[in-house]
Scaffold this active site. Structure first.
Site, PDB file in Angstrom:
ATOM      1  N   GLU A  91       0.832  -1.194   0.000  1.00 52.41           N
ATOM      2  CA  GLU A  91       0.000   0.000   0.000  1.00 52.41           C
ATOM      3  C   GLU A  91       0.872   1.252   0.000  1.00 52.41           C
ATOM      4  OE1 GLU A  91      -4.216  -1.272   1.744  1.00 52.41           O
ATOM      5  OE2 GLU A  91      -2.775  -0.683   3.254  1.00 52.41           O
TER       6      GLU A  91
ATOM      7  N   CYS B 238       3.579   8.454   1.174  1.00 50.21           N
ATOM      8  CA  CYS B 238       4.143   7.492   2.115  1.00 50.21           C
ATOM      9  C   CYS B 238       4.353   6.180   1.359  1.00 50.21           C
ATOM     10  CB  CYS B 238       3.143   7.330   3.260  1.00 50.21           C
ATOM     11  SG  CYS B 238       3.656   6.157   4.494  1.00 50.21           S
TER      12      CYS B 238
ATOM     13  N   CYS C  94       7.074  -7.150   7.355  1.00 49.42           N
ATOM     14  CA  CYS C  94       8.215  -6.635   8.118  1.00 49.42           C
ATOM     15  C   CYS C  94       8.713  -7.743   9.033  1.00 49.42           C
ATOM     16  CB  CYS C  94       7.783  -5.414   8.940  1.00 49.42           C
ATOM     17  SG  CYS C  94       9.169  -4.557   9.725  1.00 49.42           S
TER      18      CYS C  94
ATOM     19  N   CYS D 125       7.153  -4.842  15.928  1.00 51.72           N
ATOM     20  CA  CYS D 125       6.871  -3.836  16.960  1.00 51.72           C
ATOM     21  C   CYS D 125       5.451  -4.114  17.471  1.00 51.72           C
ATOM     22  CB  CYS D 125       6.985  -2.430  16.385  1.00 51.72           C
ATOM     23  SG  CYS D 125       8.642  -2.091  15.771  1.00 51.72           S
TER      24      CYS D 125
ATOM     25  N   CYS E 223       2.249  -2.222  16.082  1.00 51.98           N
ATOM     26  CA  CYS E 223       2.154  -1.980  14.629  1.00 51.98           C
ATOM     27  C   CYS E 223       1.548  -3.188  13.936  1.00 51.98           C
ATOM     28  CB  CYS E 223       3.551  -1.707  14.063  1.00 51.98           C
ATOM     29  SG  CYS E 223       3.579  -1.613  12.256  1.00 51.98           S
TER      30      CYS E 223
ATOM     31  N   GLU F 201      10.810  -2.106   6.906  1.00 56.36           N
ATOM     32  CA  GLU F 201      11.940  -1.398   7.512  1.00 56.36           C
ATOM     33  C   GLU F 201      12.924  -1.039   6.385  1.00 56.36           C
ATOM     34  OE1 GLU F 201      13.143  -0.002  10.444  1.00 56.36           O
ATOM     35  OE2 GLU F 201      14.701   0.421   8.971  1.00 56.36           O
TER      36      GLU F 201
ATOM     37  N   SER G 182      11.920   6.023  14.830  1.00 55.82           N
ATOM     38  CA  SER G 182      10.738   5.590  15.591  1.00 55.82           C
ATOM     39  C   SER G 182      11.184   5.297  17.010  1.00 55.82           C
ATOM     40  CB  SER G 182      10.142   4.336  14.949  1.00 55.82           C
ATOM     41  OG  SER G 182       9.686   4.644  13.663  1.00 55.82           O
TER      42      SER G 182
ATOM     43  N   HIS H 293       9.543   6.139  20.449  1.00 53.31           N
ATOM     44  CA  HIS H 293       8.392   5.586  21.173  1.00 53.31           C
ATOM     45  C   HIS H 293       8.601   5.292  22.657  1.00 53.31           C
ATOM     46  CE1 HIS H 293       6.850   5.402  17.187  1.00 53.31           C
ATOM     47  NE2 HIS H 293       7.423   4.274  16.851  1.00 53.31           N
TER      48      HIS H 293
ATOM     49  N   CYS I 107      -0.870   5.806   9.956  1.00 49.63           N
ATOM     50  CA  CYS I 107       0.325   5.071  10.391  1.00 49.63           C
ATOM     51  C   CYS I 107      -0.044   3.769  11.065  1.00 49.63           C
ATOM     52  CB  CYS I 107       1.096   5.875  11.438  1.00 49.63           C
ATOM     53  SG  CYS I 107       1.790   7.359  10.841  1.00 49.63           S
TER      54      CYS I 107
HETATM   55  N1  SAH Z   1       9.528   0.547   9.717  1.00 49.87           N
HETATM   56  C1  SAH Z   1       9.803   1.915   9.751  1.00 49.87           C
HETATM   57  C2  SAH Z   1       8.916   2.769   8.867  1.00 49.87           C
HETATM   58  C3  SAH Z   1       7.440   2.428   8.799  1.00 49.87           C
HETATM   59  S1  SAH Z   1       6.404   2.717  10.177  1.00 49.87           S
HETATM   60  C4  SAH Z   1       9.738   2.409  11.184  1.00 49.87           C
HETATM   61  O1  SAH Z   1       9.313   1.675  12.049  1.00 49.87           O
HETATM   62  O2  SAH Z   1      10.182   3.535  11.415  1.00 49.87           O
HETATM   63  C5  SAH Z   1       6.044   4.484  10.197  1.00 49.87           C
HETATM   64  C6  SAH Z   1       5.724   4.993  11.603  1.00 49.87           C
HETATM   65  O3  SAH Z   1       4.418   4.574  12.056  1.00 49.87           O
HETATM   66  C7  SAH Z   1       6.710   4.489  12.627  1.00 49.87           C
HETATM   67  O4  SAH Z   1       7.108   5.524  13.473  1.00 49.87           O
HETATM   68  C8  SAH Z   1       5.878   3.476  13.393  1.00 49.87           C
HETATM   69  O5  SAH Z   1       6.409   3.234  14.660  1.00 49.87           O
HETATM   70  C9  SAH Z   1       4.523   4.134  13.400  1.00 49.87           C
HETATM   71  N2  SAH Z   1       3.412   3.219  13.727  1.00 49.87           N
HETATM   72  C10 SAH Z   1       3.357   1.891  13.554  1.00 49.87           C
HETATM   73  N3  SAH Z   1       2.164   1.408  13.986  1.00 49.87           N
HETATM   74  C11 SAH Z   1       1.451   2.457  14.430  1.00 49.87           C
HETATM   75  C12 SAH Z   1       0.132   2.609  14.948  1.00 49.87           C
HETATM   76  N4  SAH Z   1      -0.671   1.575  15.098  1.00 49.87           N
HETATM   77  N5  SAH Z   1      -0.271   3.841  15.281  1.00 49.87           N
HETATM   78  C13 SAH Z   1       0.536   4.923  15.092  1.00 49.87           C
HETATM   79  N6  SAH Z   1       1.772   4.850  14.592  1.00 49.87           N
HETATM   80  C14 SAH Z   1       2.245   3.631  14.255  1.00 49.87           C
HETATM   81 FE1  SF4 Z   2       8.188  -2.895  11.050  1.00 51.59          FE
HETATM   82 FE2  SF4 Z   2       8.181  -0.214  11.408  1.00 51.59          FE
HETATM   83 FE3  SF4 Z   2       5.990  -1.676  11.953  1.00 51.59          FE
HETATM   84 FE4  SF4 Z   2       8.149  -1.868  13.514  1.00 51.59          FE
HETATM   85  S1  SF4 Z   2       6.852  -0.023  13.202  1.00 51.59           S
HETATM   86  S2  SF4 Z   2       6.918  -3.584  12.750  1.00 51.59           S
HETATM   87  S3  SF4 Z   2       9.786  -1.664  12.012  1.00 51.59           S
HETATM   88  S4  SF4 Z   2       6.910  -1.394   9.952  1.00 51.59           S
END
Ligand code: SAH
Ligand code: SF4
Length: 393
Positions: A110, A124, A131, A135, A138, A187, A240, A242, A360
């Site tokens: 997507e 984006c 992945c 996390c 996510c 990632e 990221s 957090h 996100c």
């Molecule tokens: N894998 C990379 C880039 C993609 S994620 C990374 O982790 O940085 C893009 C952003 O969305 C990251 O900061 C991630 O932590 C955040 N993200 C993931 N799941 C989310 C959710 N459910 N709500 C809000 N942000 C989220």
């Molecule tokens: Fe992968 Fe980024 Fe999601 Fe973590 S936040 S699982 S690195 S896509």
């Protein structure tokens, strides 16, 4: 779509070379290797083709009027300019657009366009299908890695957005698509070769021409690749984060066990080109009663001391099966106020495209749950004319 883990899966070997994913130098070499273009003319031909493909967005050699007619046919026999297939297109009430793109059978990602972000609108893009990094907040992380995307597949996401926004030839000013963020699925630092080639292509001045300063790569913290990212792409860095302590970050971003905060922060301080004009963005997802206390806001300030930084507070976007909740708005505002007081401006990221699950962390989840036909019944998908294009990547 349910994916199975198949780490041996490689991008399909196409019989035709896809020009979309070739860097300038790669294109020169491929033209010579094809035998269609003489070595002494290869650079000039590459410049001509480059402009048609990346400035005009053409997908047809026959339209390349400055290339002799008797050369266009042989080029089309060796190379392809085909776009991948758009299988779903949704537009949110707030103008956010989301495309589900089929790169190859079973390889779907997507891509999301968000208007009024960055200078005028941000795309984006995804770098992987699924992945490896799990996390805990996510949804993409619950989807096993299928494979890395190729450079062609990353650039194609930009081309498809440009097609849909009707933004060819590449305008110099008043663009709808002004910024690129690698914040989709995957990632990016686990796919640095393709990401780096794609950035070379996207940022080239005689093509799509989005400056490297308007391209941001977001990583969960793959420390050993940070320096290479900066040196090879000169892209803006987003981290990221957090959490402000290792115990919590180990739970939220398990990669932290491998590269704990101390190493991560040292890696960021050494990011090539970091300065007040080129700040690092720290992403911080707001999770109710997990990481949203005033003490944590203050700890965040302590952690970032001395680093030219911006902070993006991301209200958590829920997905089916998650145990996390988004912090209350008041809590987010209180957290933001502490950061604002210390000089960090407007840090709350407004959730965009939530009605089409384009925000996100929601990427891919909807396409696993609900098929396009079902969404169409709900009148949320408008069909696009790409449906009949070959998936030629
Ligand atoms: N894998 C990379 C880039 C993609 S994620 C990374 O982790 O940085 C893009 C952003 O969305 C990251 O900061 C991630 O932590 C955040 N993200 C993931 N799941 C989310 C959710 N459910 N709500 C809000 N942000 C989220
Ligand atoms: Fe992968 Fe980024 Fe999601 Fe973590 S936040 S699982 S690195 S896509």
């Amino acid at each position: 779509m349910a994916y199975t883990l198949d780490l041996s899966a490689k991008p399909d070997t196409p019989s035709l070379v896809n020009i979309t994913g070739l860097t300038r130098q790669g294109l020169v070499e491929a033209l010579i290797a094809s035998g269609v273009v003489e070595a002494r003319k290869a650079k000039m031909r590459a410049t001509q083709i480059w402009r048609w493909v990346h400035h005009y967005g053409f997908t047809d050699f026959d339209k390349m009027t400055d290339i002799a007619k008797d050369q266009r046919g042989p080029l089309a026999e060796k190379f392809t300019l085909a776009r991948p297939e758009v299988v779903e297109r949704q537009i949110s009430q707030d103008g956010t657009r989301k495309w589900l793109i089929r790169m190859a059978p079973g390889i779907e990602v997507e891509t999301v366009y968000i208007p009024d972000v960055g200078r005028s609108g941000a795309l984006c893009v995804s770098s992987q299908v699924g992945c490896t990094l799990n996390c805990s907040f996510c949804h993409t992380g619950t989807q096993k890695l299928v494979r890395n995307l190729t450079a062609a597949e990353i650039v194609a996401q930009v081309q498809i957005a440009r097609d849909d926004l009707e933004e060819w030839p590449s305008p110099k000013e008043d663009r709808k698509l002004s910024n690129i963020v690698f914040m989709g699925m995957g990632e990016p630092l686990y796919n640095l070769d393709s990401v780096s080639d794609a950035i070379d292509i996207i940022s080239d001045n005689e093509g799509i021409a989005i400056s490297r300063r308007r391209i941001t790569v977001s990583t969960s913290g793959v420390v050993p690749e940070l320096e290479a990212l900066g040196n090879r792409t000169a892209a803006m860095l987003a981290i990221s984060l957090h959490a402000t302590n290792d115990d919590l970050r180990d739970m939220l971003v398990p990669l932290n066990k491998k590269y704990p905060l101390k190493e991560l922060m040292a890696g960021i301080r050494n990011y090539p080109g970091i300065s007040n004009a080129r700040r690092v963005t720290f992403e911080y997802v707001m999770l109710k009663d997990v990481n949203d206390s005033p003490a944590e806001a203050r700890a965040l300030l302590g952690l970032l001391k001395g680093i030219p930084a911006k902070i993006n507070l991301i209200p958590f976007n829920p997905w089916p099966g998650t145990n996390y909740q988004c912090s209350d708005w008041k809590t987010i505002e209180r957290f933001a106020a502490i950061l604002n007081k210390a000089g960090y401006a407007s840090p709350i990221r407004t959730p965009r495209g939530r009605d089409i699950l384009a925000a996100c962390g929601q990427l891919k989840s909807e396409s696993e749950k609900t098929r396009a036909s079902e969404l169409r019944k709900q009148d949320r998908v408008a069909p696009l004319p790409y449906g009949n294009l070959a998936s030629g990547l």
